[in-house]
Design an enzyme around this catalytic site. Structure first.
Site, PDB file in Angstrom:
ATOM      1  N   ASP A 187       0.816  -1.209   0.000  1.00  0.00           N
ATOM      2  CA  ASP A 187       0.000   0.000   0.000  1.00  0.00           C
ATOM      3  C   ASP A 187       0.856   1.268   0.000  1.00  0.00           C
ATOM      4  O   ASP A 187       1.430   1.628   1.025  1.00  0.00           O
ATOM      5  CB  ASP A 187      -0.909  -0.021   1.228  1.00  0.00           C
ATOM      6  CG  ASP A 187      -1.866   1.157   1.289  1.00  0.00           C
ATOM      7  OD1 ASP A 187      -2.045   1.844   0.263  1.00  0.00           O
ATOM      8  OD2 ASP A 187      -2.455   1.384   2.366  1.00  0.00           O
TER       9      ASP A 187
ATOM     10  N   ASP B 115      -1.997   5.347  -5.304  1.00  0.00           N
ATOM     11  CA  ASP B 115      -2.280   4.493  -4.154  1.00  0.00           C
ATOM     12  C   ASP B 115      -2.494   3.043  -4.583  1.00  0.00           C
ATOM     13  O   ASP B 115      -3.583   2.673  -5.029  1.00  0.00           O
ATOM     14  CB  ASP B 115      -3.527   5.037  -3.445  1.00  0.00           C
ATOM     15  CG  ASP B 115      -3.885   4.266  -2.189  1.00  0.00           C
ATOM     16  OD1 ASP B 115      -3.133   3.338  -1.814  1.00  0.00           O
ATOM     17  OD2 ASP B 115      -4.919   4.591  -1.582  1.00  0.00           O
TER      18      ASP B 115
END
Length: 346
Positions: free
Chosen positions: A25, A231
């Site tokens: 992430d 992201d």
């Protein structure tokens, strides 16, 4: 590639290492895994056994993150963290004692019938100021990738990401710490300066969004320079409602899509996957990143569109900041430069 919903990486925590498969992430900064104190209903997979690690040290600090979807709470600790043989000593990380809407079992499944690989925590790749410690008025700490640099485990302060296509399942992608894999891209890498001077998000300057070769082409120019947050921990890409629906119409026609009221996502006719249309993100210094066709997961006769409207989710960060998720990022090779605060795209 976990069914195009997230990308997983294996980490080892402790001495000897206890293995966890966690979400990779770039939109957060903390590493966390389930604690032995986390109940099975909240942490249904493997939990970390603190007593079995000779290098484990608890910290008297709270840990908690509210994501766009789901949350986690627990306490901080330090231990040795290993990825692909590279071991960082005394790495601070979160031990979850409760999670919500993150580690849930698939509908109808139980712990004995779970798939062999399940997301069981998160490895955040963001800046120290993004760590959850800052929200508890504690001192920011170095996330794993920053300690790779500080402890001289990698010589170049970069990491490179290749997600591969949505349909290539299993261990199909690659992250390279400290280097670039030239076999994973064509052409040149174009560096774009980071747009976050506070060193918080991996974000680039956004100039606009465009549709090319669709049923109808579009160009949207942002009224002022915005930010695209890159992201890898977000499945979809979130744009304003009018832009998201206009893009869907460009791929499937006015009657070829609908916004699902319950989930807030856009469902689109699967035939749109064969469209020659592309979506472009217009970034700073005249660079642009062209997405592949953003039609993603097939569900019966309809497909999940890779772009969703911000108004129906917590993914809207600000009026001029947008989350760019895997539906776009898998079409690029990404080089995150910690030293220069820039992102390269090819």
């Amino acid at each position: 590639n976990d069914q195009s919903s997230q990308y997983l990486i294996e980490v080892g925590v402790g001495t000897p290492p206890q293995k966890f498969t966690v979400t990779f992430d770039t939109g957060s900064a903390d590493l966390w895994i389930p604690s032995s104190k986390c109940p099975a209903r909240s942490c249904p997979f493997t939990r970390f056994n603190e007593a079995k690690s000779s290098t484990f040290k608890p910290l008297n600090e709270k840990f908690g993150i509210q994501y766009g979807i789901g949350s986690v709470n627990g306490t901080y600790a330090t231990d040795t963290v290993t990825v692909a043989g590279a071991a960082v000593k005394n790495q601070q990380f979160g031990l979850a004692t409760i999670t919500k809407e993150i580690l849930a079992l698939p509908s109808g499944a139980n712990s004995s019938s779970t798939p062999s690989v399940s997301g069981n925590g998160i490895l955040g790749m963001g800046y120290p100021s993004l760590t959850a410690a800052t929200t508890e008025n504690e001192t920011p700490y170095n996330p794993f990738v920053f300690n790779l640099v500080q402890q001289n485990i990698i010589q170049k302060p970069i990491f490179s990401v290749y997600l591969n296509s949505a349909t290539t399942e299993g261990w199909a992608g690659e992250v390279m710490f400290g280097g670039v894999d030239s076999t994973k891209y064509e052409g040149d890498i174009h560096n774009t300066p980071g747009a976050d001077s506070s060193y918080y998000y991996w974000m680039v300057y956004g100039q606009g969004i465009a549709v090319r070769n669709g049923i109808k082409d579009h160009d949207w120019k942002l009224k002022s320079t915005g930010g695209f947050i890159l992201d890898t921990g977000t499945t979809l890409t979130y744009l304003p409602l009018n832009i998201a629906t206009d893009i869907a119409s460009s791929f499937a026609g006015e009657d070829g899509y609908k916004v699902d009221r319950q989930s807030g996502v856009i469902l689109i006719e699967c035939s749109a996957a064969s469209s020659n249309g592309t979506v472009e993100l217009l970034m700073s210094r005249s660079s642009s990143q062209t997405s592949q066709n953003p039609v993603t997961v097939e569900t019966s006769q309809t497909c999940l569109f890779g772009i969703a409207p911000t108004m129906t989710t917590g993914a809207g960060i600000g009026s001029n900041m947008f989350l760019i998720g895997d539906s776009f990022l898998r079409s690029a090779y990404l080089v995150f430069d910690l030293g220069q605060n820039q992102i390269g795209l090819a």
